[in-house]
Design a protein around this motif. Structure first.
Motif, short mmCIF file in Angstrom:
data_model
loop_
_atom_site.label_atom_id
_atom_site.label_comp_id
_atom_site.label_asym_id
_atom_site.label_seq_id
_atom_site.Cartn_x
_atom_site.Cartn_y
_atom_site.Cartn_z
N GLY A 29 -5.28 8.48 -4.19
CA GLY A 29 -6.40 8.99 -3.50
C GLY A 29 -5.91 8.34 -2.61
N LEU A 30 -6.88 8.17 -1.42
CA LEU A 30 -7.17 7.68 -0.47
C LEU A 30 -8.10 6.36 -0.42
CD1 LEU A 30 -9.09 10.14 1.77
CD2 LEU A 30 -6.93 9.04 2.49
N GLN A 31 -7.33 5.10 0.17
CA GLN A 31 -8.08 4.14 0.33
C GLN A 31 -8.27 3.46 1.85
OE1 GLN A 31 -5.00 1.42 -1.28
NE2 GLN A 31 -4.10 2.47 -3.61
N GLU A 32 -8.88 1.95 1.17
CA GLU A 32 -9.40 1.23 2.96
C GLU A 32 -8.24 0.99 3.53
OE1 GLU A 32 -12.19 1.35 4.22
OE2 GLU A 32 -13.48 3.13 3.05
N PRO A 33 -7.81 1.56 4.59
CA PRO A 33 -6.41 0.75 5.19
C PRO A 33 -7.27 -0.79 5.65
CG PRO A 33 -8.04 1.24 7.15
CD PRO A 33 -8.85 2.00 5.87
N ARG A 34 -5.66 -1.82 5.06
CA ARG A 34 -6.15 -2.81 5.83
C ARG A 34 -6.00 -3.41 6.65
NH1 ARG A 34 -0.88 -4.52 1.43
NH2 ARG A 34 -1.32 -3.82 0.04
#
Length: 69
Positions: A29-34
């Motif tokens: 799924g969607l993850q926080e961008p680094r």
């Protein structure tokens, strides 16, 4: 020759079955961008550029460098 390969294949299969029991932690799924952490640097560069433009505009308008006299 096939006798030599069979124990290696069995070891490989055993290792692959064990690795399937403990899969790596893959998040779906969607993850926080680094973020790279350059935000303060970018803000500093923008502020510096604005200050340089202000100094140049004031310098030209006051005839500081004798450009338009």
């Amino acid at each position: 020759m096939s006798d030599n390969k069979e124990p290696k294949e069995k070891e490989y299969m055993k290792a692959s079955k064990e690795s399937l029991k403990h899969p790596p932690n893959n998040k779906e799924g969607l993850q926080e961008p680094r973020t790279t952490g350059y935000k303060p640097l970018q803000i500093g560069i923008v502020i510096f550029a604005i200050l340089v433009l202000i100094v140049v505009i004031i310098g030209i308008s006051n005839g500081m460098w004798g450009l338009f006299n």
